[in-house]
Design a protein around this motif. Structure first.
Motif, PDB file in Angstrom:
ATOM      1  N   LEU A 114       0.885  -1.168   0.096  1.00 28.60           N
ATOM      2  CA  LEU A 114       0.004   0.054  -0.118  1.00 28.60           C
ATOM      3  C   LEU A 114       0.845   1.167   0.047  1.00 28.60           C
ATOM      4  N   LEU A 115       1.934   1.219   0.538  1.00 31.18           N
ATOM      5  CA  LEU A 115       2.694   2.451   0.816  1.00 31.18           C
ATOM      6  C   LEU A 115       3.384   2.753  -0.490  1.00 31.18           C
ATOM      7  N   GLN A 116       4.150   1.485  -1.079  1.00 30.24           N
ATOM      8  CA  GLN A 116       4.508   1.567  -2.344  1.00 30.24           C
ATOM      9  C   GLN A 116       3.930   1.959  -3.495  1.00 30.24           C
ATOM     10  N   THR A 117       2.429   1.792  -3.429  1.00 25.87           N
ATOM     11  CA  THR A 117       1.543   2.066  -4.288  1.00 25.87           C
ATOM     12  C   THR A 117       1.240   3.843  -4.265  1.00 25.87           C
ATOM     13  N   ALA A 118       1.191   4.168  -2.782  1.00 31.26           N
ATOM     14  CA  ALA A 118       1.209   5.613  -2.764  1.00 31.26           C
ATOM     15  C   ALA A 118       2.115   6.545  -2.842  1.00 31.26           C
ATOM     16  N   ILE A 119       3.236   6.117  -2.568  1.00 38.14           N
ATOM     17  CA  ILE A 119       4.507   6.676  -2.989  1.00 38.14           C
ATOM     18  C   ILE A 119       4.616   6.838  -4.605  1.00 38.14           C
ATOM     19  N   ALA A 120       4.221   5.700  -5.226  1.00 39.01           N
ATOM     20  CA  ALA A 120       4.211   5.966  -6.815  1.00 39.01           C
ATOM     21  C   ALA A 120       3.344   7.223  -7.312  1.00 39.01           C
ATOM     22  N   THR A 121       2.368   7.702  -6.464  1.00 42.19           N
ATOM     23  CA  THR A 121       1.644   8.727  -6.920  1.00 42.19           C
ATOM     24  C   THR A 121       2.039  10.170  -6.822  1.00 42.19           C
ATOM     25  N   ARG A 159       5.971  17.867   2.080  1.00 42.30           N
ATOM     26  CA  ARG A 159       4.825  17.895   1.091  1.00 42.30           C
ATOM     27  C   ARG A 159       4.467  16.456   0.906  1.00 42.30           C
ATOM     28  N   ALA A 160       5.404  15.393   0.698  1.00 47.29           N
ATOM     29  CA  ALA A 160       5.192  13.941   0.322  1.00 47.29           C
ATOM     30  C   ALA A 160       4.540  13.548   1.325  1.00 47.29           C
ATOM     31  N   ILE A 161       4.725  13.576   2.632  1.00 47.50           N
ATOM     32  CA  ILE A 161       3.898  13.157   3.849  1.00 47.50           C
ATOM     33  C   ILE A 161       2.674  13.596   3.848  1.00 47.50           C
ATOM     34  N   HIS A 162       2.282  14.997   3.584  1.00 45.29           N
ATOM     35  CA  HIS A 162       1.082  15.486   3.455  1.00 45.29           C
ATOM     36  C   HIS A 162       0.283  14.851   2.399  1.00 45.29           C
ATOM     37  N   LYS A 163       0.645  14.696   1.095  1.00 47.72           N
ATOM     38  CA  LYS A 163       0.163  14.076  -0.097  1.00 47.72           C
ATOM     39  C   LYS A 163      -0.098  12.488   0.198  1.00 47.72           C
ATOM     40  N   LEU A 164       0.717  11.735   1.053  1.00 45.00           N
ATOM     41  CA  LEU A 164       0.538  10.356   1.421  1.00 45.00           C
ATOM     42  C   LEU A 164      -0.517  10.402   2.172  1.00 45.00           C
ATOM     43  N   ARG A 165      -0.620  11.261   3.379  1.00 46.13           N
ATOM     44  CA  ARG A 165      -1.909  11.325   4.171  1.00 46.13           C
ATOM     45  C   ARG A 165      -3.210  11.568   3.433  1.00 46.13           C
ATOM     46  N   GLU A 166      -3.148  12.379   2.489  1.00 48.85           N
ATOM     47  CA  GLU A 166      -4.431  12.694   1.538  1.00 48.85           C
ATOM     48  C   GLU A 166      -4.728  11.393   0.955  1.00 48.85           C
ATOM     49  N   TYR A 167      -3.700  10.882   0.100  1.00 48.08           N
ATOM     50  CA  TYR A 167      -3.938   9.617  -0.596  1.00 48.08           C
ATOM     51  C   TYR A 167      -4.404   8.455   0.284  1.00 48.08           C
ATOM     52  N   PHE A 168      -4.007   8.378   1.611  1.00 44.96           N
ATOM     53  CA  PHE A 168      -4.756   7.255   2.399  1.00 44.96           C
ATOM     54  C   PHE A 168      -6.012   7.437   2.593  1.00 44.96           C
ATOM     55  N   SER A 169      -6.206   8.730   3.136  1.00 51.05           N
ATOM     56  CA  SER A 169      -7.601   9.182   3.515  1.00 51.05           C
ATOM     57  C   SER A 169      -8.595   9.091   2.417  1.00 51.05           C
ATOM     58  N   ARG A 170      -8.173   9.682   1.348  1.00 53.04           N
ATOM     59  CA  ARG A 170      -9.259   9.244   0.194  1.00 53.04           C
ATOM     60  C   ARG A 170      -9.267   7.897   0.015  1.00 53.04           C
ATOM     61  N   ASN A 171      -8.602   6.834   0.183  1.00 50.78           N
ATOM     62  CA  ASN A 171      -8.837   5.306   0.030  1.00 50.78           C
ATOM     63  C   ASN A 171      -8.992   4.881   1.213  1.00 50.78           C
ATOM     64  N   ASP A 172      -9.426   5.495   2.122  1.00 49.17           N
ATOM     65  CA  ASP A 172     -10.056   4.930   3.550  1.00 49.17           C
ATOM     66  C   ASP A 172      -8.771   3.932   4.213  1.00 49.17           C
ATOM     67  N   ILE A 173      -7.779   4.216   4.120  1.00 49.94           N
ATOM     68  CA  ILE A 173      -6.446   3.522   4.500  1.00 49.94           C
ATOM     69  C   ILE A 173      -5.927   4.233   5.933  1.00 49.94           C
ATOM     70  N   TRP A 174      -5.986   3.592   6.951  1.00 54.52           N
ATOM     71  CA  TRP A 174      -5.288   4.316   8.214  1.00 54.52           C
ATOM     72  C   TRP A 174      -4.076   3.832   8.260  1.00 54.52           C
ATOM     73  N   ILE A 175      -3.089   4.753   8.012  1.00 56.97           N
ATOM     74  CA  ILE A 175      -1.699   4.616   8.616  1.00 56.97           C
ATOM     75  C   ILE A 175      -1.115   5.694   9.242  1.00 56.97           C
ATOM     76  N   GLU A 176      -0.274   5.413  10.390  1.00 58.76           N
ATOM     77  CA  GLU A 176       0.118   6.461  11.165  1.00 58.76           C
ATOM     78  C   GLU A 176       1.409   6.694  10.886  1.00 58.76           C
ATOM     79  N   PHE A 177       1.868   7.978  10.506  1.00 57.11           N
ATOM     80  CA  PHE A 177       3.164   8.673  10.125  1.00 57.11           C
ATOM     81  C   PHE A 177       3.846   9.050  11.576  1.00 57.11           C
TER      82      PHE A 177
END
Length: 177
Positions: A114-121, A159-177
């Motif tokens: 999931l993280l690798q998929t998000a990072i690719a975006t 910025r990357a962390i902010h965008k990753l949080r948005e990505y996970f939020s949009r996809n209903d994935i909960w990951i703590e940074f």
């Protein structure tokens, strides 16, 4: 202690037989098992077995010796049973731990995917900074590797962390940074 003929004639009276032998059987069983309740149970079992098969024991030279062998065998069988049960519990516990470890590995792999998929975006520069961070490089090392300033790395990483949080939020994935 009575002689063998007296013991043989008294074994037809269960009450006397128990009075004559129960305490010594308990003592022997306790010495082997170290547990007084188990010793009483084993002594009772031996008396019952002996009593139920008393017809087979008429030719015994010594009832006491025979009872000693019976109680010793019962106590040793009890200890073997405990050992087998302990081994079964240890194996079950080990299997449970292995199963938990397997689930942890599966969950970790899914999270990594999931993280690798998000990072690719992420935009290319942010993507590269996150990838380098995941390899264990600190901010200064990333700046040197990419030939940019430390402040630029900090800003792009944020910025990357902010965008990753948005990505996970949009996809209903909960990951703590």
């Amino acid at each position: 202690m009575r002689n063998n003929k007296d013991a043989m004639s008294s074994h037809f009276d269960l009450g006397n037989f128990i009075r004559d032998h129960f305490a010594s059987l308990c003592a022997i069983a306790f010495k082997i098992t170290g547990n007084s309740e188990v010793a009483k149970d084993l002594a009772q079992d031996v008396i019952i077995k002996f009593w139920e098969n008393q017809g087979q024991h008429k030719q015994l030279d010594s009832i006491e010796n025979y009872l000693f062998i019976m109680i010793r065998n019962e106590a040793l069988n009890y200890l073997r049973g405990l050992s087998r049960e302990k081994n079964r519990h240890e194996k079950a516990s080990l299997n449970s731990e292995q199963e938990e470890s397997l689930w942890d590995t599966i969950i970790e792999q899914e999270a990594n995917q999931l993280l690798q998929t998000a990072i690719a975006t992420l935009p290319p520069q942010c993507n590269r900074i996150v990838e380098l961070s995941l390899t264990g490089k600190n901010t200064k090392e990333i700046a040197e590797t990419l030939n940019i300033t430390v402040n630029t790395v900090k800003v792009l990483k944020s910025r990357a962390i902010h965008k990753l949080r948005e990505y996970f939020s949009r996809n209903d994935i909960w990951i703590e940074f």
